[in-house]
Structure formats: structure tokens, C-alpha cells
Scaffold this motif. Structure first.
Motif, short mmCIF file in Angstrom:
data_model
loop_
_atom_site.label_atom_id
_atom_site.label_comp_id
_atom_site.label_asym_id
_atom_site.label_seq_id
_atom_site.Cartn_x
_atom_site.Cartn_y
_atom_site.Cartn_z
N TYR A 51 -3.63 22.27 7.95
CA TYR A 51 -2.36 21.55 7.84
C TYR A 51 -2.53 20.14 7.31
CZ TYR A 51 0.28 25.28 9.99
OH TYR A 51 0.88 26.48 10.22
N ASN A 64 10.59 24.52 14.98
CA ASN A 64 10.48 25.92 14.58
C ASN A 64 9.02 26.25 14.28
OD1 ASN A 64 11.84 28.49 13.79
ND2 ASN A 64 10.85 28.03 11.83
N GLU A 65 8.48 27.24 14.97
CA GLU A 65 7.09 27.67 14.78
C GLU A 65 6.10 26.51 14.89
OE1 GLU A 65 5.64 30.63 12.31
OE2 GLU A 65 7.57 31.55 11.90
N VAL A 66 6.29 25.66 15.86
CA VAL A 66 5.34 24.59 16.13
C VAL A 66 4.43 24.98 17.30
CG1 VAL A 66 5.11 22.20 16.94
CG2 VAL A 66 6.80 22.78 15.17
N PHE A 96 3.25 27.41 2.97
CA PHE A 96 4.53 28.09 3.17
C PHE A 96 4.99 28.81 1.90
CE2 PHE A 96 4.30 24.00 5.27
CZ PHE A 96 4.27 24.40 6.59
N GLU A 129 5.54 14.28 11.82
CA GLU A 129 4.70 15.12 10.96
C GLU A 129 3.28 14.58 10.98
OE1 GLU A 129 5.41 18.10 9.10
OE2 GLU A 129 3.29 17.78 9.51
N LEU A 130 2.35 15.43 11.40
CA LEU A 130 0.96 15.00 11.50
C LEU A 130 0.28 14.97 10.14
CD1 LEU A 130 -0.01 17.27 14.56
CD2 LEU A 130 0.90 14.95 14.61
N MET A 139 -0.20 25.32 17.96
CA MET A 139 -0.93 24.37 18.81
C MET A 139 -2.19 25.04 19.35
SD MET A 139 2.20 22.34 20.54
CE MET A 139 1.20 20.90 20.77
N TYR A 141 -6.30 20.78 11.89
CA TYR A 141 -5.80 19.41 11.82
C TYR A 141 -6.85 18.33 11.57
CZ TYR A 141 -1.87 21.87 13.87
OH TYR A 141 -0.85 22.76 14.10
N GLY A 170 6.98 18.85 13.36
CA GLY A 170 6.29 19.74 12.40
C GLY A 170 7.23 20.39 11.42
N LEU A 213 2.20 17.06 3.99
CA LEU A 213 3.52 17.67 4.21
C LEU A 213 4.63 16.62 4.18
CD1 LEU A 213 2.76 20.40 6.91
CD2 LEU A 213 3.23 20.70 4.48
N THR A 236 8.14 31.31 6.91
CA THR A 236 8.87 31.05 8.16
C THR A 236 10.37 31.22 7.90
OG1 THR A 236 8.97 28.71 7.65
CG2 THR A 236 7.11 29.45 9.00
N PRO A 295 13.03 29.28 7.96
CA PRO A 295 13.76 28.41 7.03
C PRO A 295 13.43 28.70 5.57
CG PRO A 295 12.58 27.11 8.70
CD PRO A 295 12.17 28.52 8.88
N GLY A 343 7.15 21.24 8.28
CA GLY A 343 6.70 22.15 7.21
C GLY A 343 7.08 21.64 5.83
C1 LIG Z 1 3.76 27.19 11.15
S1 LIG Z 1 4.10 25.54 10.68
C2 LIG Z 1 5.86 25.52 10.80
C3 LIG Z 1 6.52 24.56 9.87
C4 LIG Z 1 8.03 24.52 9.86
N1 LIG Z 1 8.57 24.10 11.13
C5 LIG Z 1 8.63 25.83 9.44
O1 LIG Z 1 9.30 26.45 10.24
O2 LIG Z 1 8.43 26.21 8.28
C6 LIG Z 1 3.54 24.62 12.08
C7 LIG Z 1 3.82 23.14 12.02
O3 LIG Z 1 3.63 22.56 13.32
C8 LIG Z 1 3.04 21.28 13.16
N2 LIG Z 1 2.48 20.83 14.45
C9 LIG Z 1 1.47 21.36 15.17
N3 LIG Z 1 1.24 20.65 16.29
C10 LIG Z 1 2.14 19.65 16.31
C11 LIG Z 1 2.43 18.59 17.20
N4 LIG Z 1 1.71 18.39 18.30
N5 LIG Z 1 3.44 17.75 16.90
C12 LIG Z 1 4.16 17.92 15.76
N6 LIG Z 1 3.93 18.91 14.87
C13 LIG Z 1 2.95 19.76 15.13
C14 LIG Z 1 2.06 21.52 12.03
O4 LIG Z 1 1.61 20.31 11.47
C15 LIG Z 1 2.92 22.37 11.08
O5 LIG Z 1 3.71 21.55 10.24
#
Ligand SMILES: C[S@@+](CC[C@H](N)C(=O)[O-])C[C@H]1O[C@@H](n2cnc3c(N)ncnc32)[C@H](O)[C@@H]1O
Length: 372
Positions: free
Chosen positions: A50, A165-167, A57, A124-125, A171, A43, A96, A129, A65, A67, A98
Motif C-alpha cells: 500500500y 470500506n475494506e479497511v 484497485f 491515508e497512510l 489490518m 505498509y 483508507g 494513494l 472493491t 466503490p 483507496g
Molecule cells: C483494501 S484497501 C480499501 C480501499 C478503499 N477503502 C476501497 O474501498 O476501495 C485497504 C485500505 O485500508 C488502508 N488502511 C489500513 N490500515 C489503516 C489504518 N490503520 N488507518 C487508515 N487506513 C488504513 C490501506 O492503506 C488501504 O488504503
């Protein structure tokens, strides 16, 4: 490791990311926690995996992932979300998002069910994206774009459905090494032009308290996540009325810290190859860890959220009607049916995502939740 070679441009980018991390290590006295290394590699503004422009993706990226696998994932999720929106009458907040695929599939399905949320907010950070998400809507459903808005941080207060999903797996995690009757923190140093592991006795503090609550065995290295439970506590604070749905791969604590998993669950993804070296090409690869769902449900409890559901992805999708949606397509129409049936198989199969991925629904509806 024999992984596909990066382009010279990508290599130069990774070099800049590595230099940036090396400078941070130097500034901090020669050592940083692995959580900070992971945060920077993923980050660091304009540099991290990211935050910069890697494909990430889908087929051209590094991993796929749910979706991205199937539109039926988002369409199925929209069903319980629709019921929740009827109950809570609020907005959706996706963390997040994606590529934006899940947002698009959920919003379209909700429109067809006549339960569109007031707004679909995306936290979205990554600026890169955000642009991709906006472009996806522009291309496929411009009429829905006025419902979508983007946030830099969690709102002060929210009612409705939070979706992630997958957030949690993306982390940053700390690394602990339980050995010689003590707990050491595995961190990162930069020596002779490369990153190396260096361990320090873990000082008193939040991390040590968390690690002391685990003690999985002698000579055991694994992750301890502080950031994911902190996110859950933040959701507990801002959620006035509503539900939060977290979907991710991981286990409850006893399975997560299983004696046989004594080197942890760190996993890196580079061009559809999975490996366990987080120092490889920083900035070009994803770094993830499985989710300790006990840490998540414990955090929920302290944040006034009720664990309404914790189940396997396969059961959740079947209970939410994925096979009914598939059944709406005629098997005679093989060109449409067969790809969808294959996708559903990937989402449900115990050998793929069905068992490893879990769905946790946390609720606060004012009746049973204690305000933290
Ligand atoms: C593996 S990707 C998954 C993307 C999407 N949700 C998908 O399923 O395809 C992880 C996502 O989590 C986001 N992310 C990580 N830490 C986060 C936080 N603290 N708050 C919001 N988004 C976060 C990343 O920026 C990235 O977009």
C-alpha cells in the motif's frame, strides 16, 4: 501456482521488500510475528504494497472493491450519511480511501442532497494513494477539492461520520495455532533464502488473552486480530458525537472460527487471482483476513460506542435505496441501465458481495454512550 508473471522491475521491487523483511527478522533474533510480517509487506514506507506505487484497485490492479464496482455504492451510502450529518452536523472522516472513488461519489451525492459535510477528511497512510485521490477529484470534481483534506493520524477529537470500506480486512493479524492443549503463535523466519513458518508457544499477554477467549478446536490455525479492535477503541475515544460505518467481509465469531475453517481466512490478491500464500512476491500482492465482527462489536462496547446496526451489505444497500437509484434510470436506455443493473447485482448477490460483506454502524450521540 500459475499466476501472471511480474515484470522484471516489479520482481526487483519485491526482492527489495523481501530483503527488508529478512533484515527485520534478523534484527529481531530470527523470528517475527505474522502481524509484523503483514505490516511490513503492506505498509513498510516506500516498499509495502500500500505504500509503494502498485496499481492495486480496479481492472488493472489486483482486486476490485465496491466503490470501484459501481458509483451507486457511494451514492447509496450517501443517503444514510446525509441523515446522520443532519443529526450530528459534523464532518466526514474516511479511513483508507483507496483510489478516492468512494469519497468522490459520496461527496457529489451529498452536494445534490444539500447536506455536504463541513469537511471530508481522509486518513491515508500511503503518500501514493493520497496523490491518486487528489488527482481523481481534480479530474472529476475540482469544485469539491477545497472540502477535502488529508490526515496522517486520527484527530484528537471528531464529530460526524467515520467511514471505512475494506479497511479492517487490511489490518495486520496475528496467527494462532491451537494444538496439543496449548496455544502457539505462528510467526515467520527466513531460512535458505525464503520465508518459512515457525511456531512458538504464545507467551502471556494481550494476544494470549484474546486467543484463550476463542479456543476453536484441536489443531486449528486462524487469525487473531489485535489491530482492528484497537482501531475501534481509538474511534471510540475520539468520537464526541456521531457514527462510524465499517463495511467489510467477515463473520460473527461462531461462524469465523467454525470447525471447518480450521486453516483460517488469510487471502492474498494478485492480479485478480486469489490464493493463500502470503510469502508469494511480498510487496506485489495484497494480504487480507476476514473480519471477526464479534471482536469489533466487543471493542465498540468497551469504547462507549453503541452498535446501532450490524447487517449484510445487501440488506443495508436495499434499505438505503440502491434500487430506487437504479430505478431512476430508464431500462429503455440500455447502454446506461444494463451496466448499472449488473453492478447492483454484484453488490447485492449472495453469491458475490451481498451476504459475505457486513455493515456495522457504531454510534455515540451523548444520550446513551458511556464515556470510556
Ligand atoms: C483494501 S484497501 C480499501 C480501499 C478503499 N477503502 C476501497 O474501498 O476501495 C485497504 C485500505 O485500508 C488502508 N488502511 C489500513 N490500515 C489503516 C489504518 N490503520 N488507518 C487508515 N487506513 C488504513 C490501506 O492503506 C488501504 O488504503
Amino acid at each position: 501456482m500459475s499466476l501472471p508473471p511480474p515484470s522484471s522491475e516489479a520482481l526487483a521491487h519485491s526482492h527489495r521488500v523481501a530483503q527488508h523483511i529478512a533484515r527485520e527478522i534478523d534484527t529481531r533474533g530470527g523470528w517475527i510475528s505474522f502481524a509484523y510480517f503483514m505490516e511490513l509487506a503492506l505498509y513498510a514506507p516506500g516498499l509495502g504494497y500500500y505504500s509503494a506505487g502498485a496499481a492495486k484497485f480496479g481492472g488493472a490492479g489486483d482486486f476490485v472493491t465496491a466503490p470501484e464496482i459501481s458509483p451507486l455504492f457511494g451514492r447509496t451510502l450517501a443517503r444514510p450519511i446525509s441523515a446522520m450529518l443532519e443529526r450530528y452536523n459534523g464532518d466526514i472522516l474516511e479511513l483508507g480511501a483507496g483510489s478516492g472513488r468512494l469519497a468522490l461519489d459520496v461527496l457529489r451525492e451529498l452536494a445534490s442532497l444539500n447536506t455536504s459535510p463541513g469537511r471530508y477528511q481522509i486518513l491515508e497512510l500511503s503518500a501514493d494513494l493520497r496523490e491518486r485521490q487528489r488527482a481523481l477529484f481534480q479530474q472529476h470534481a475540482p469544485e469539491l477539492l477545497d472540502r477535502v483534506s488529508w490526515l496522517d493520524e486520527l484527530p484528537d477529537s471528531f464529530s460526524g461520520v467515520v467511514l471505512a470500506n475494506e479497511v479492517l480486512d487490511a489490518m495486520p493479524v496475528h496467527l494462532a495455532h491451537w494444538r496439543d492443549g496449548e496455544i502457539w503463535e505462528r510467526g515467520v523466519a527466513f531460512e535458505n533464502g525464503g520465508f518459512v513458518w515457525r511456531e512458538r508457544l504464545m507467551p502471556d499477554g494481550e494476544l494470549r488473552t484474546a486467543a484463550k477467549g476463542i479456543v476453536p478446536g484441536e489443531d486449528y490455525i486462524s487469525e487473531v486480530s489485535l489491530a482492528a479492535p484497537a482501531l475501534i477503541r481509538s474511534i471510540g475515544k475520539i468520537l464526541k458525537v456521531g457514527a462510524a460505518i465499517f463495511i467489510d467481509y467477515g463473520f460473527r465469531r461462531e461462524e469465523f472460527y467454525h470447525p471447518q475453517r480450521n486453516r483460517g481466512t488469510l487471502m492474498c490478491h494478485y492480479r485478480h487471482h486469489a490464493h493463500d500464500d502470503p510469502f508469494y512476491l511480498p510487496g506485489l500482492q495484497d494480504i487480507t483476513a476476514h473480519v471477526d465482527f464479534t471482536a469489533i462489536t466487543d471493542a465498540a462496547a468497551t469504547a462507549g460506542l453503541e452498535v446501532a446496526l450490524m447487517t449484510r451489505q445487501a440488506k443495508f444497500l436495499i434499505d438505503s435505496g440502491i434500487t430506487d437509484l437504479l430505478g431512476q434510470v430508464s431500462p429503455q436506455d440500455a447502454a446506461t441501465y444494463l451496466p448499472l443493473a449488473n453492478q447492483v447485482q454484484r453488490l447485492l448477490s449472495p453469491a458475490e458481495m451481498g451476504e459475505l460483506f457486513k455493515v456495522v454502524v457504531l454510534e455515540k450521540d451523548g444520550n446513551f454512550a458511556n464515556d470510556p
